[in-house]
Design a protein around this motif. Sequence first.
Motif, PDB file in Angstrom:
ATOM      1  N   PRO A  13      27.563  42.380  43.808  1.00 45.07           N
ATOM      2  CA  PRO A  13      28.391  41.150  43.809  1.00 45.07           C
ATOM      3  C   PRO A  13      29.790  41.375  43.238  1.00 45.07           C
ATOM      4  N   GLN A  14      29.895  42.182  42.176  1.00 46.11           N
ATOM      5  CA  GLN A  14      31.218  42.461  41.607  1.00 46.11           C
ATOM      6  C   GLN A  14      32.062  43.254  42.593  1.00 46.11           C
ATOM      7  N   LEU A  15      31.427  44.233  43.243  1.00 48.48           N
ATOM      8  CA  LEU A  15      32.169  45.072  44.180  1.00 48.48           C
ATOM      9  C   LEU A  15      32.612  44.259  45.397  1.00 48.48           C
ATOM     10  N   GLN A  16      31.708  43.408  45.876  1.00 46.91           N
ATOM     11  CA  GLN A  16      32.062  42.608  47.048  1.00 46.91           C
ATOM     12  C   GLN A  16      33.149  41.590  46.714  1.00 46.91           C
ATOM     13  N   ALA A  17      33.168  41.149  45.458  1.00 45.88           N
ATOM     14  CA  ALA A  17      34.206  40.197  45.056  1.00 45.88           C
ATOM     15  C   ALA A  17      35.582  40.855  45.002  1.00 45.88           C
ATOM     16  N   LEU A  18      35.587  42.141  44.765  1.00 48.74           N
ATOM     17  CA  LEU A  18      36.869  42.859  44.680  1.00 48.74           C
ATOM     18  C   LEU A  18      37.307  43.407  46.034  1.00 48.74           C
ATOM     19  N   ALA A  19      36.335  43.823  46.855  1.00 48.19           N
ATOM     20  CA  ALA A  19      36.656  44.437  48.149  1.00 48.19           C
ATOM     21  C   ALA A  19      37.439  43.454  49.008  1.00 48.19           C
ATOM     22  N   GLY A  20      38.412  43.986  49.700  1.00 42.20           N
ATOM     23  CA  GLY A  20      39.225  43.139  50.556  1.00 42.20           C
ATOM     24  C   GLY A  20      40.388  42.476  49.842  1.00 42.20           C
ATOM     25  N   HIS A  21      40.536  42.746  48.563  1.00 44.34           N
ATOM     26  CA  HIS A  21      41.625  42.161  47.769  1.00 44.34           C
ATOM     27  C   HIS A  21      42.485  43.287  47.188  1.00 44.34           C
ATOM     28  N   PRO A  22      43.506  43.691  47.925  1.00 45.14           N
ATOM     29  CA  PRO A  22      44.289  44.859  47.484  1.00 45.14           C
ATOM     30  C   PRO A  22      44.847  44.720  46.072  1.00 45.14           C
ATOM     31  N   GLY A  23      45.373  43.544  45.764  1.00 41.83           N
ATOM     32  CA  GLY A  23      45.958  43.367  44.435  1.00 41.83           C
ATOM     33  C   GLY A  23      44.923  43.545  43.341  1.00 41.83           C
ATOM     34  N   ALA A  24      43.751  42.946  43.555  1.00 38.13           N
ATOM     35  CA  ALA A  24      42.691  43.050  42.553  1.00 38.13           C
ATOM     36  C   ALA A  24      42.223  44.493  42.406  1.00 38.13           C
ATOM     37  N   LEU A  25      42.160  45.218  43.520  1.00 36.41           N
ATOM     38  CA  LEU A  25      41.702  46.617  43.447  1.00 36.41           C
ATOM     39  C   LEU A  25      42.705  47.485  42.693  1.00 36.41           C
ATOM     40  N   ARG A  26      43.988  47.184  42.857  1.00 39.97           N
ATOM     41  CA  ARG A  26      44.992  47.978  42.134  1.00 39.97           C
ATOM     42  C   ARG A  26      44.977  47.643  40.642  1.00 39.97           C
ATOM     43  N   GLU A  27      44.661  46.404  40.329  1.00 39.20           N
ATOM     44  CA  GLU A  27      44.725  45.978  38.934  1.00 39.20           C
ATOM     45  C   GLU A  27      43.411  46.131  38.198  1.00 39.20           C
ATOM     46  N   HIS A  28      42.329  45.937  38.905  1.00 44.06           N
ATOM     47  CA  HIS A  28      41.034  45.871  38.229  1.00 44.06           C
ATOM     48  C   HIS A  28      40.629  47.242  37.722  1.00 44.06           C
ATOM     49  N   ARG A  29      40.048  47.284  36.546  1.00 46.32           N
ATOM     50  CA  ARG A  29      39.667  48.572  35.976  1.00 46.32           C
ATOM     51  C   ARG A  29      38.157  48.741  35.829  1.00 46.32           C
TER      52      ARG A  29
END
Lengths: 245, 165
Positions: free
Chosen positions: A210-226
């Motif tokens: 669920p965490q991965l799917q929430a981030l996937a498809g969101h470029p900004g979140a992927l660049r920022e999320h750690r």
Amino acid sequence: MSPSHPSILALDTYVLGGLSAAERAQTAQHLKGCEACRARVASIEADKNHFDDAVLPGALPRLRAAAAPRTFTLPRALGLGLALAAGLAALVVWAPRAPAPDGVKGGPAFQVVARHGTQVLPVRGGEHLSPGDALRFVAEPGGRAYLLVVSADASGGVSVYQPYGGAESAPISGARVELPGSIVLDSSKGPERLWALFSDAPIPVSDLRPQLQALAGHPGALREHRMLRAPHASEVTVWFEKGSP
Amino acid sequence: MRGMTATELERLYRTYGALIHARCRRILGDGPAAEDATQETFMRAHRHLATAPSVDEAVPWIYRIATNYCLNALRDRKQRDALGAAIGWDGAQVNEEERLVDAALAKALIDRAPEKLRACAWLYHVDGLTQDEVARVLGISRRSVVSHLATFLDNARKFVARSAP
């Protein structure tokens, strides 16, 4: 350094308004007569101005993103379109070392290994990679018994790289382990972030999906999320930008 | 991160971010690596900073977290770039006692030092902290600092000896 000069630690504390009243007075008195220390204080203040002007504006959004509840919508589930390849030349790319339990000393470490054509190129966080570039991974478990490597990318894909396509962490042993196989990037574009999760017990992928799917498809979140929320795991993450020449 | 509002977090970052960044730049140099290290250090330290009773207590903590993190990052970078095998100095000309006051040499030797000695050696030889300050930053006794520095120096002597033609 002469013991008569305040150390950089003392000057940093002084500039931030710390030190006891007596120490502050002593430091202030020293500064009146010491050009070298005045220059060091000026340098500290210049660092502060540089940080406020050049670093803080970019850092605050990342900080806010890390602090905010994760409310991304669930993206479509897309395959990564990554293929296994063999015989990859090794380029070692160290991701930051995961914190040990005390949060201070180094813990497990994770390397990304990449090849660009016939060229071996260092890839750092945010590095631009091209279609056809190949990746391998090297892990230092640091005494942890299991490893799970998962990823999410800008096209909406969520993937499990170690064990490849697996449902939970795989056992790992040894000081330094080259994970089998390699991954060849397809033509999809945008950021992809990997997480290497070292643990003492297997972590089910379903706990993280669920965490991965929430981030996937969101470029900004992927660049920022750690970090993922993976209790009791030592976590190393690295991201790269796909689709650039 | 839970238990702290974004506003509180920003206040802490505005207060201590510049110091953390300066520490990270000192070890990693300018650029994205120092900025990443700043954020990572802050994420590790923010809970402690939120409850630190004073700046006097917060600053040594920042030194400790940032120094350890950045030295690990530096070592990893060196391993990655395969630079560790070649250190740019001539061992035949080295008087290690004299040269250890040279921060550049200290940095090179620190790269090769065991993990438990690295932060201690960096804080003392590169940052110029006193042994008492090093002890306070690392949360160890002054006796341990003296011991670590002696071991570091002993290792450095051996390395210099091995490097001599």
